[in-house]
Every structure is written in structure tokens, then in C-alpha cells.
Design a protein around this motif. Structure first.
Motif, mmCIF file in Angstrom:
data_model
loop_
_atom_site.group_PDB
_atom_site.id
_atom_site.type_symbol
_atom_site.label_atom_id
_atom_site.label_comp_id
_atom_site.label_asym_id
_atom_site.label_seq_id
_atom_site.Cartn_x
_atom_site.Cartn_y
_atom_site.Cartn_z
ATOM 1 N N ALA A 112 3.526 0.108 7.608
ATOM 2 C CA ALA A 112 3.035 -0.921 8.517
ATOM 3 C C ALA A 112 1.850 -1.650 7.886
ATOM 4 O O ALA A 112 1.124 -1.092 7.064
ATOM 5 N N ASP A 113 1.666 -2.893 8.294
ATOM 6 C CA ASP A 113 0.545 -3.675 7.787
ATOM 7 C C ASP A 113 -0.763 -3.193 8.436
ATOM 8 O O ASP A 113 -0.757 -2.406 9.379
ATOM 9 N N ALA A 114 -1.874 -3.664 7.925
ATOM 10 C CA ALA A 114 -3.192 -3.206 8.369
ATOM 11 C C ALA A 114 -3.412 -3.452 9.866
ATOM 12 O O ALA A 114 -3.965 -2.591 10.564
ATOM 13 N N ALA A 115 -2.975 -4.591 10.370
ATOM 14 C CA ALA A 115 -3.169 -4.899 11.792
ATOM 15 C C ALA A 115 -2.384 -3.931 12.676
ATOM 16 O O ALA A 115 -2.891 -3.462 13.708
ATOM 17 N N THR A 116 -1.177 -3.606 12.278
ATOM 18 C CA THR A 116 -0.359 -2.666 13.050
ATOM 19 C C THR A 116 -0.954 -1.264 12.991
ATOM 20 O O THR A 116 -1.032 -0.571 14.007
ATOM 21 N N ALA A 123 -3.945 -1.185 15.312
ATOM 22 C CA ALA A 123 -3.546 -1.168 16.724
ATOM 23 C C ALA A 123 -3.030 0.211 17.121
ATOM 24 O O ALA A 123 -3.364 0.728 18.189
ATOM 25 N N CYS A 124 -2.218 0.829 16.271
ATOM 26 C CA CYS A 124 -1.689 2.159 16.562
ATOM 27 C C CYS A 124 -2.808 3.198 16.594
ATOM 28 O O CYS A 124 -2.787 4.123 17.408
ATOM 29 N N SER A 125 -3.776 3.044 15.722
ATOM 30 C CA SER A 125 -4.879 4.002 15.644
ATOM 31 C C SER A 125 -5.734 4.002 16.899
ATOM 32 O O SER A 125 -6.380 4.996 17.216
ATOM 33 N N GLN A 126 -5.749 2.898 17.628
ATOM 34 C CA GLN A 126 -6.508 2.837 18.878
ATOM 35 C C GLN A 126 -5.906 3.776 19.914
ATOM 36 O O GLN A 126 -6.630 4.411 20.674
ATOM 37 N N ASP A 127 -4.593 3.855 19.960
ATOM 38 C CA ASP A 127 -3.902 4.700 20.937
ATOM 39 C C ASP A 127 -3.758 6.141 20.465
ATOM 40 O O ASP A 127 -3.848 7.070 21.253
ATOM 41 N N GLY A 171 1.006 8.718 8.539
ATOM 42 C CA GLY A 171 0.913 7.285 8.333
ATOM 43 C C GLY A 171 1.685 6.559 9.413
ATOM 44 O O GLY A 171 2.399 7.175 10.204
ATOM 45 N N VAL A 172 1.556 5.260 9.456
ATOM 46 C CA VAL A 172 2.283 4.434 10.414
ATOM 47 C C VAL A 172 3.352 3.680 9.643
ATOM 48 O O VAL A 172 3.059 3.026 8.639
ATOM 49 N N ILE A 173 4.604 3.810 10.082
ATOM 50 C CA ILE A 173 5.704 3.111 9.430
ATOM 51 C C ILE A 173 6.462 2.282 10.453
ATOM 52 O O ILE A 173 6.362 2.509 11.656
ATOM 53 N N ARG A 174 7.208 1.333 9.962
ATOM 54 C CA ARG A 174 8.084 0.518 10.806
ATOM 55 C C ARG A 174 9.522 0.931 10.511
ATOM 56 O O ARG A 174 9.908 1.071 9.351
ATOM 57 N N ILE A 175 10.296 1.129 11.569
ATOM 58 C CA ILE A 175 11.693 1.496 11.418
ATOM 59 C C ILE A 175 12.534 0.366 12.018
ATOM 60 O O ILE A 175 12.344 0.006 13.182
ATOM 61 N N PRO A 176 13.458 -0.202 11.244
ATOM 62 C CA PRO A 176 14.276 -1.306 11.749
ATOM 63 C C PRO A 176 15.114 -0.875 12.961
ATOM 64 O O PRO A 176 15.602 0.258 13.028
ATOM 65 N N VAL A 177 15.269 -1.776 13.905
ATOM 66 C CA VAL A 177 16.048 -1.512 15.108
ATOM 67 C C VAL A 177 17.470 -1.082 14.756
ATOM 68 O O VAL A 177 18.062 -0.249 15.441
#
Length: 63
Positions: free
Chosen positions: A18-22, A25-29, A37-43
Motif C-alpha cells: 500500500a502507498d504511504a497515505a493508505t 490511514a490504516c495505522s490510525q485504526d 505490513g499493509v497490502i492491497r489485494i485486488p477484488v
């Protein structure tokens, strides 16, 4: 599925970092642990993940 971990079976997922902004945002929750780490998984992979989760759940006590 990795059944050879010291903490028990785990799903292993592949995705794009995930990019820095994502990540921020995830780290806040839910701040990630040092080894996470935070990753993006395609739908398009949702069905595959659902099947893997169902198989892992069904294997439950067998693992």
C-alpha cells in the motif's frame, strides 16, 4: 496456507504494498506490529481468498 509456523497455521497472502497515505490511514485504526505490513489485494482475488479461508476453517483441527 502455511502449516509449519511456530504459532500455528496461517494464510499467506500476496498483494501490492500500500502507498504511504493508505498505510497511514490504516495505522490510525489498527497500527501494524513490527513484523506486519499493509497490502492491497485486488477484488478479483476475493473468491480465491474466500475459498482458502473456507478450506482452512474446514481443516481446523486437522492442521
Amino acid at each position: 496456507m502455511d502449516t509449519d509456523t511456530t504459532e500455528g497455521p496461517e494464510l499467506v497472502l500476496q498483494g501490492k504494498f500500500a502507498d504511504a497515505a493508505t498505510r497511514a490511514a490504516c495505522s490510525q485504526d489498527s497500527p501494524p506490529a513490527e513484523d506486519e505490513g499493509v497490502i492491497r489485494i485486488p477484488v478479483r482475488m476475493v473468491d480465491q481468498i474466500r475459498k482458502a479461508c473456507d478450506a482452512a476453517e474446514a481443516a481446523g483441527t486437522q492442521l
